[in-house]
Design a protein around this motif. Structure first.
Motif, PDB file in Angstrom:
ATOM      1  N   UNK A 134       0.838  -1.198   0.000  1.00 14.65           N
ATOM      2  CA  UNK A 134       0.000   0.000   0.000  1.00 14.65           C
ATOM      3  C   UNK A 134       0.876   1.252   0.000  1.00 14.65           C
ATOM      4  N   UNK A 135       1.962   1.218   0.753  1.00  8.81           N
ATOM      5  CA  UNK A 135       2.899   2.348   0.757  1.00  8.81           C
ATOM      6  C   UNK A 135       3.524   2.557  -0.619  1.00  8.81           C
ATOM      7  N   UNK A 136       3.901   1.463  -1.267  1.00 10.21           N
ATOM      8  CA  UNK A 136       4.462   1.560  -2.623  1.00 10.21           C
ATOM      9  C   UNK A 136       3.432   2.148  -3.588  1.00 10.21           C
ATOM     10  N   UNK A 193       6.730   6.662 -10.776  1.00 11.97           N
ATOM     11  CA  UNK A 193       5.404   6.105 -10.490  1.00 11.97           C
ATOM     12  C   UNK A 193       5.325   4.668 -10.998  1.00 11.97           C
ATOM     13  N   UNK A 194       5.793   4.453 -12.221  1.00 12.02           N
ATOM     14  CA  UNK A 194       5.772   3.106 -12.798  1.00 12.02           C
ATOM     15  C   UNK A 194       6.606   2.149 -11.953  1.00 12.02           C
ATOM     16  N   UNK A 195       7.738   2.614 -11.495  1.00 14.43           N
ATOM     17  CA  UNK A 195       8.604   1.782 -10.650  1.00 14.43           C
ATOM     18  C   UNK A 195       7.852   1.342  -9.389  1.00 14.43           C
ATOM     19  N   UNK A 196       7.183   2.293  -8.724  1.00 15.90           N
ATOM     20  CA  UNK A 196       6.431   1.964  -7.513  1.00 15.90           C
ATOM     21  C   UNK A 196       5.218   1.080  -7.817  1.00 15.90           C
ATOM     22  N   UNK A 197       4.462   1.427  -8.861  1.00 12.56           N
ATOM     23  CA  UNK A 197       3.296   0.617  -9.234  1.00 12.56           C
ATOM     24  C   UNK A 197       3.720  -0.805  -9.593  1.00 12.56           C
ATOM     25  N   UNK A 198       4.809  -0.922 -10.330  1.00 11.50           N
ATOM     26  CA  UNK A 198       5.288  -2.228 -10.759  1.00 11.50           C
ATOM     27  C   UNK A 198       5.628  -3.104  -9.556  1.00 11.50           C
ATOM     28  N   UNK A 199       6.361  -2.538  -8.613  1.00 12.93           N
ATOM     29  CA  UNK A 199       6.747  -3.312  -7.432  1.00 12.93           C
ATOM     30  C   UNK A 199       5.517  -3.711  -6.615  1.00 12.93           C
ATOM     31  N   UNK A 200       4.596  -2.774  -6.420  1.00 15.01           N
ATOM     32  CA  UNK A 200       3.375  -3.086  -5.667  1.00 15.01           C
ATOM     33  C   UNK A 200       2.505  -4.092  -6.423  1.00 15.01           C
ATOM     34  N   UNK A 201       2.437  -3.959  -7.748  1.00 16.46           N
ATOM     35  CA  UNK A 201       1.635  -4.880  -8.560  1.00 16.46           C
ATOM     36  C   UNK A 201       2.173  -6.302  -8.464  1.00 16.46           C
ATOM     37  N   UNK A 222      -2.503  -0.954  -7.912  1.00 20.09           N
ATOM     38  CA  UNK A 222      -1.231  -0.699  -8.595  1.00 20.09           C
ATOM     39  C   UNK A 222      -1.253  -1.340  -9.982  1.00 20.09           C
ATOM     40  N   UNK A 223      -1.856  -2.518 -10.098  1.00 18.91           N
ATOM     41  CA  UNK A 223      -1.973  -3.175 -11.408  1.00 18.91           C
ATOM     42  C   UNK A 223      -2.758  -2.287 -12.365  1.00 18.91           C
ATOM     43  N   UNK A 224      -3.886  -1.739 -11.889  1.00 10.91           N
ATOM     44  CA  UNK A 224      -4.700  -0.871 -12.733  1.00 10.91           C
ATOM     45  C   UNK A 224      -3.912   0.374 -13.153  1.00 10.91           C
ATOM     46  N   UNK A 225      -3.223   0.977 -12.211  1.00 10.85           N
ATOM     47  CA  UNK A 225      -2.472   2.191 -12.539  1.00 10.85           C
ATOM     48  C   UNK A 225      -1.292   1.899 -13.451  1.00 10.85           C
ATOM     49  N   UNK A 226      -0.707   0.741 -13.315  1.00 11.82           N
ATOM     50  CA  UNK A 226       0.357   0.335 -14.235  1.00 11.82           C
ATOM     51  C   UNK A 226      -0.224   0.176 -15.645  1.00 11.82           C
ATOM     52  N   UNK A 227      -1.423  -0.389 -15.736  1.00  8.58           N
ATOM     53  CA  UNK A 227      -2.105  -0.511 -17.036  1.00  8.58           C
ATOM     54  C   UNK A 227      -2.322   0.864 -17.656  1.00  8.58           C
ATOM     55  N   UNK A 228      -2.749   1.819 -16.838  1.00  4.17           N
ATOM     56  CA  UNK A 228      -2.977   3.181 -17.331  1.00  4.17           C
ATOM     57  C   UNK A 228      -1.689   3.777 -17.868  1.00  4.17           C
TER      58      UNK A 228
END
Length: 181
Positions: free
Chosen positions: A25-27, A43-51, A58-64
């Motif tokens: 959640x922090x990521x 942002x992608x780096x953080x979303x990727x790690x959280x995903x 994070x998966x959804x935001x990485x898709x975006x």
């Protein structure tokens, strides 16, 4: 004594799970902050790690990010993969997005048009309370997309979407014509 040991092990395991949830959640939140500041690569780096740790938002935001080429090279098929993973995790927005891809933009994402799959995605998202997905179900009934054409059902779903706060001009125009019948 054995019972106390098992309780202690269970407590440690729960603590580890909670710590992992907190970390992902922090990521994710760090990714959102970077995204809002247009620091898309971070942002992608953080979303990727959280995903990769299972965070569906994070998966959804990485898709975006893949969809818009923000922080990564634009890649619609990869965006679809991340939307589908988030959808499988129960994210209603991703479910609707997958439905939209199969109904409206299949070539761009490297898939075949599939109204039945789109309808199924909209139905699942609607069950989770997504008002725009409910609107899309109405469109499916109005346009015979994955279901039999039924203007009464279309009107029902349009009314429901409106009651939940979703509205657009197309839907309003349909309802005016429908109610004149």
């Amino acid at each position: 004594m054995k019972k106390l040991f098992l309780i202690a092990v269970a407590a440690m395991m729960m603590s580890a799970v909670q710590a992992q949830d907190s970390t992902t959640e922090n990521l994710y939140n760090a990714g959102l902050l970077h995204y809002e500041k247009a620091n898309y690569a971070k942002a992608v780096e953080n979303f990727n790690e959280a995903a990769f740790q299972g965070n569906v938002k994070a998966m959804r935001n990485l898709a975006i990010c893949y969809e818009n080429g923000q922080g990564v090279e634009k890649n619609l098929p990869v965006a679809l993969v991340w939307y589908e993973k988030a959808a499988k995790g129960g994210d209603e927005v991703s479910l609707r997005c997958v439905g939209n891809i199969y109904a409206y933009f299949p070539k761009e994402y490297g898939v075949k048009k599939d109204y039945a799959k789109a309808f199924d995605c909209y139905s699942l998202a609607a069950e989770l309370g997504d008002a725009e997905a409910i609107y899309q179900i109405g469109r499916c009934y109005e346009k015979k997309r994955g279901v039999e054409k039924d203007k009464d059902k279309a009107a029902y779903y349009y009314r429901l979407a409106k009651a939940l706060g979703f509205s657009n001009q197309y839907m309003e125009d349909f309802m005016k014509k429908y109610e004149k019948k």
